[in-house]
Design a protein around this motif. Structure first.
Motif, PDB file in Angstrom:
ATOM      1  N   GLU A 147      19.624  12.659 -11.063  1.00  0.00           N
ATOM      2  CA  GLU A 147      18.562  11.839 -10.482  1.00  0.00           C
ATOM      3  C   GLU A 147      18.139  12.313  -9.093  1.00  0.00           C
ATOM      4  OE1 GLU A 147      19.941   7.782 -10.836  1.00  0.00           O
ATOM      5  OE2 GLU A 147      19.769   7.828 -13.015  1.00  0.00           O
ATOM      6  N   LEU A 148      17.922  13.630  -8.989  1.00  0.00           N
ATOM      7  CA  LEU A 148      17.381  14.240  -7.763  1.00  0.00           C
ATOM      8  C   LEU A 148      16.243  15.174  -8.151  1.00  0.00           C
ATOM      9  CD1 LEU A 148      20.594  15.341  -5.790  1.00  0.00           C
ATOM     10  CD2 LEU A 148      19.086  13.432  -5.233  1.00  0.00           C
ATOM     11  N   SER A 149      15.409  15.526  -7.195  1.00  0.00           N
ATOM     12  CA  SER A 149      14.360  16.504  -7.454  1.00  0.00           C
ATOM     13  C   SER A 149      14.978  17.908  -7.502  1.00  0.00           C
ATOM     14  CB  SER A 149      13.309  16.452  -6.338  1.00  0.00           C
ATOM     15  OG  SER A 149      13.886  16.900  -5.116  1.00  0.00           O
ATOM     16  N   ALA A 150      14.269  18.833  -8.114  1.00  0.00           N
ATOM     17  CA  ALA A 150      14.745  20.221  -8.181  1.00  0.00           C
ATOM     18  C   ALA A 150      14.982  20.794  -6.783  1.00  0.00           C
ATOM     19  CB  ALA A 150      13.768  21.083  -8.973  1.00  0.00           C
ATOM     20  N   PRO A 151      14.053  20.583  -5.800  1.00  0.00           N
ATOM     21  CA  PRO A 151      14.317  21.100  -4.451  1.00  0.00           C
ATOM     22  C   PRO A 151      15.568  20.485  -3.810  1.00  0.00           C
ATOM     23  CG  PRO A 151      11.982  20.619  -4.692  1.00  0.00           C
ATOM     24  CD  PRO A 151      12.668  20.076  -5.914  1.00  0.00           C
ATOM     25  N   ALA A 152      15.830  19.209  -4.085  1.00  0.00           N
ATOM     26  CA  ALA A 152      17.023  18.562  -3.519  1.00  0.00           C
ATOM     27  C   ALA A 152      18.293  19.171  -4.121  1.00  0.00           C
ATOM     28  CB  ALA A 152      16.985  17.061  -3.770  1.00  0.00           C
ATOM     29  N   VAL A 153      18.259  19.475  -5.417  1.00  0.00           N
ATOM     30  CA  VAL A 153      19.404  20.131  -6.054  1.00  0.00           C
ATOM     31  C   VAL A 153      19.590  21.526  -5.465  1.00  0.00           C
ATOM     32  CG1 VAL A 153      20.313  21.081  -8.217  1.00  0.00           C
ATOM     33  CG2 VAL A 153      19.246  18.814  -8.204  1.00  0.00           C
ATOM     34  N   GLY A 154      18.483  22.253  -5.301  1.00  0.00           N
ATOM     35  CA  GLY A 154      18.556  23.591  -4.711  1.00  0.00           C
ATOM     36  C   GLY A 154      19.162  23.572  -3.323  1.00  0.00           C
ATOM     37  N   LYS A 155      18.793  22.567  -2.530  1.00  0.00           N
ATOM     38  CA  LYS A 155      19.338  22.434  -1.176  1.00  0.00           C
ATOM     39  C   LYS A 155      20.839  22.178  -1.226  1.00  0.00           C
ATOM     40  CE  LYS A 155      18.821  19.838   3.109  1.00  0.00           C
ATOM     41  NZ  LYS A 155      18.145  18.731   3.793  1.00  0.00           N
ATOM     42  N   ARG A 156      21.273  21.326  -2.147  1.00  0.00           N
ATOM     43  CA  ARG A 156      22.697  21.034  -2.272  1.00  0.00           C
ATOM     44  C   ARG A 156      23.478  22.278  -2.726  1.00  0.00           C
ATOM     45  NH1 ARG A 156      24.937  15.679  -2.985  1.00  0.00           N
ATOM     46  NH2 ARG A 156      23.482  14.135  -2.217  1.00  0.00           N
ATOM     47  N   VAL A 157      22.917  23.005  -3.681  1.00  0.00           N
ATOM     48  CA  VAL A 157      23.583  24.228  -4.159  1.00  0.00           C
ATOM     49  C   VAL A 157      23.707  25.227  -3.012  1.00  0.00           C
ATOM     50  CG1 VAL A 157      23.360  26.228  -5.694  1.00  0.00           C
ATOM     51  CG2 VAL A 157      22.971  23.932  -6.585  1.00  0.00           C
ATOM     52  N   LYS A 158      22.648  25.378  -2.237  1.00  0.00           N
ATOM     53  CA  LYS A 158      22.696  26.295  -1.100  1.00  0.00           C
ATOM     54  C   LYS A 158      23.771  25.875  -0.103  1.00  0.00           C
ATOM     55  CE  LYS A 158      20.089  28.561   2.378  1.00  0.00           C
ATOM     56  NZ  LYS A 158      18.978  28.985   3.043  1.00  0.00           N
ATOM     57  N   GLN A 159      23.887  24.580   0.154  1.00  0.00           N
ATOM     58  CA  GLN A 159      24.928  24.081   1.062  1.00  0.00           C
ATOM     59  C   GLN A 159      26.334  24.352   0.498  1.00  0.00           C
ATOM     60  OE1 GLN A 159      23.713  19.979   1.429  1.00  0.00           O
ATOM     61  NE2 GLN A 159      22.472  20.379   3.261  1.00  0.00           N
ATOM     62  N   LEU A 160      26.492  24.180  -0.813  1.00  0.00           N
ATOM     63  CA  LEU A 160      27.784  24.458  -1.435  1.00  0.00           C
ATOM     64  C   LEU A 160      28.132  25.947  -1.322  1.00  0.00           C
ATOM     65  CD1 LEU A 160      27.397  22.175  -4.583  1.00  0.00           C
ATOM     66  CD2 LEU A 160      29.036  21.849  -2.709  1.00  0.00           C
ATOM     67  N   GLU A 161      27.131  26.797  -1.411  1.00  0.00           N
ATOM     68  CA  GLU A 161      27.344  28.239  -1.223  1.00  0.00           C
ATOM     69  C   GLU A 161      27.721  28.540   0.225  1.00  0.00           C
ATOM     70  OE1 GLU A 161      24.190  29.864  -4.598  1.00  0.00           O
ATOM     71  OE2 GLU A 161      23.537  29.682  -2.518  1.00  0.00           O
ATOM     72  N   GLU A 162      27.001  27.948   1.170  1.00  0.00           N
ATOM     73  CA  GLU A 162      27.263  28.197   2.588  1.00  0.00           C
ATOM     74  C   GLU A 162      28.638  27.694   3.019  1.00  0.00           C
ATOM     75  OE1 GLU A 162      23.850  26.331   4.390  1.00  0.00           O
ATOM     76  OE2 GLU A 162      22.588  28.110   4.080  1.00  0.00           O
ATOM     77  N   LYS A 163      29.108  26.606   2.404  1.00  0.00           N
ATOM     78  CA  LYS A 163      30.438  26.072   2.701  1.00  0.00           C
ATOM     79  C   LYS A 163      31.551  26.887   2.038  1.00  0.00           C
ATOM     80  CE  LYS A 163      29.012  21.245   3.188  1.00  0.00           C
ATOM     81  NZ  LYS A 163      29.052  19.904   2.560  1.00  0.00           N
ATOM     82  N   GLY A 164      31.161  27.812   1.168  1.00  0.00           N
ATOM     83  CA  GLY A 164      32.158  28.623   0.485  1.00  0.00           C
ATOM     84  C   GLY A 164      32.765  27.945  -0.726  1.00  0.00           C
ATOM     85  N   ILE A 165      32.184  26.849  -1.160  1.00  0.00           N
ATOM     86  CA  ILE A 165      32.674  26.176  -2.363  1.00  0.00           C
ATOM     87  C   ILE A 165      32.217  26.950  -3.595  1.00  0.00           C
ATOM     88  CG2 ILE A 165      32.529  24.064  -3.741  1.00  0.00           C
ATOM     89  CD1 ILE A 165      32.324  22.556  -1.005  1.00  0.00           C
ATOM     90  N   ILE A 166      30.963  27.353  -3.615  1.00  0.00           N
ATOM     91  CA  ILE A 166      30.470  28.249  -4.662  1.00  0.00           C
ATOM     92  C   ILE A 166      30.568  29.665  -4.101  1.00  0.00           C
ATOM     93  CG2 ILE A 166      28.482  28.997  -6.018  1.00  0.00           C
ATOM     94  CD1 ILE A 166      27.488  26.109  -5.993  1.00  0.00           C
ATOM     95  N   LEU A 167      31.403  30.471  -4.727  1.00  0.00           N
ATOM     96  CA  LEU A 167      31.628  31.836  -4.244  1.00  0.00           C
ATOM     97  C   LEU A 167      30.730  32.861  -4.917  1.00  0.00           C
ATOM     98  CD1 LEU A 167      35.529  31.796  -4.116  1.00  0.00           C
ATOM     99  CD2 LEU A 167      33.910  31.499  -2.225  1.00  0.00           C
ATOM    100  N   GLY A 168      30.210  32.515  -6.078  1.00  0.00           N
ATOM    101  CA  GLY A 168      29.358  33.452  -6.793  1.00  0.00           C
ATOM    102  C   GLY A 168      29.108  32.957  -8.200  1.00  0.00           C
ATOM    103  N   TYR A 169      28.462  33.773  -8.974  1.00  0.00           N
ATOM    104  CA  TYR A 169      28.105  33.427 -10.336  1.00  0.00           C
ATOM    105  C   TYR A 169      28.573  34.566 -11.233  1.00  0.00           C
ATOM    106  CZ  TYR A 169      25.270  30.134  -7.780  1.00  0.00           C
ATOM    107  OH  TYR A 169      24.875  29.142  -6.930  1.00  0.00           O
ATOM    108  N   SER A 170      28.888  34.234 -12.475  1.00  0.00           N
ATOM    109  CA  SER A 170      29.415  35.278 -13.355  1.00  0.00           C
ATOM    110  C   SER A 170      28.604  35.371 -14.636  1.00  0.00           C
ATOM    111  CB  SER A 170      30.884  35.014 -13.674  1.00  0.00           C
ATOM    112  OG  SER A 170      31.009  33.825 -14.407  1.00  0.00           O
ATOM    113  N   LEU A 171      28.890  36.411 -15.351  1.00  0.00           N
ATOM    114  CA  LEU A 171      28.198  36.720 -16.583  1.00  0.00           C
ATOM    115  C   LEU A 171      29.186  36.616 -17.731  1.00  0.00           C
ATOM    116  CD1 LEU A 171      25.561  37.937 -17.778  1.00  0.00           C
ATOM    117  CD2 LEU A 171      26.541  40.176 -17.323  1.00  0.00           C
ATOM    118  N   LYS A 172      28.816  35.899 -18.778  1.00  0.00           N
ATOM    119  CA  LYS A 172      29.670  35.770 -19.956  1.00  0.00           C
ATOM    120  C   LYS A 172      29.104  36.694 -21.036  1.00  0.00           C
ATOM    121  CE  LYS A 172      31.792  32.310 -22.893  1.00  0.00           C
ATOM    122  NZ  LYS A 172      31.902  30.891 -23.191  1.00  0.00           N
ATOM    123  N   LEU A 173      29.938  37.593 -21.523  1.00  0.00           N
ATOM    124  CA  LEU A 173      29.485  38.598 -22.480  1.00  0.00           C
ATOM    125  C   LEU A 173      30.085  38.365 -23.855  1.00  0.00           C
ATOM    126  CD1 LEU A 173      30.014  41.750 -20.239  1.00  0.00           C
ATOM    127  CD2 LEU A 173      27.857  40.586 -20.698  1.00  0.00           C
TER     128      LEU A 173
END
Length: 135
Positions: A28-54
C-alpha cells in the motif's frame, strides 16, 4: 526498519526483479515510495546486492555437490580458501567450524569433472563429497 520494509524484503527475496509498482500494491505504497525505501535499505547495507537464478541443467550442469574439506596441517586454511574460491566450478565456499575447514558448493558438467576437481583440491586436505540429488 519497519514492517513495510520487512514485507518489501520478503518480496524482493522471492523475486529481486519485482517491480516497485507491484510491491507497492502489496504494501500500500506508491512505486516511488517503494523505490525510496529500497534505496535506503541499500544505503544502510541491508540489501547488499541482487543475484541471478539459473537453470543449470540447461547450461550443461549435470552434477552438483557439497564438498567438505579438512585442511592438512601443512596447508594453511587461508591459502586453500583463496585457491578454492577462484575455481570455475565453485559456486560458494564457506569457512566453517568443526573438523572440516571449508564447505564448497560446486557445479560440474558430469561426474568426471567432479572427480577432477576433487583430485585438484586434495592437495590442500581430505575432501568428503555429497552429491546433491534434488534442490
Amino acid at each position: 526498519m519497519d514492517s513495510i520494509d520487512t514485507k518489501i524484503l520478503q518480496m524482493l527475496r522471492r523475486n529481486s526483479r519485482e517491480s516497485f509498482a507491484t510491491i507497492g500494491k502489496k504494501v500500500e505504497l506508491s512505486a516511488p515510495a517503494v523505490g525510496k525505501r529500497v534505496k535506503q535499505l541499500e544505503e544502510k547495507g541491508i540489501i547488499l546486492g541482487y543475484s541471478l537464478k539459473l537453470n543449470h541443467e540447461k547450461l550443461g550442469v549435470a552434477t552438483k555437490a557439497y564438498i567438505n574439506l579438512r585442511i592438512h596441517q601443512s596447508s594453511t586454511l587461508r591459502t586453500a580458501y583463496n585457491q578454492v574460491i577462484h575455481q570455475e566450478e565453485v559456486q560458494r565456499c564457506d569457512r566453517i567450524t568443526g573438523q572440516d575447514s571449508l564447505c564448497i558448493l560446486g557445479y560440474f558438467k558430469n561426474n568426471q569433472d567432479l572427480i577432477t576437481f576433487i583430485e585438484r583440491i586434495s592437495q590442500y586436505g581430505v575432501p568428503t563429497t555429497s552429491i546433491i540429488l534434488e534442490g
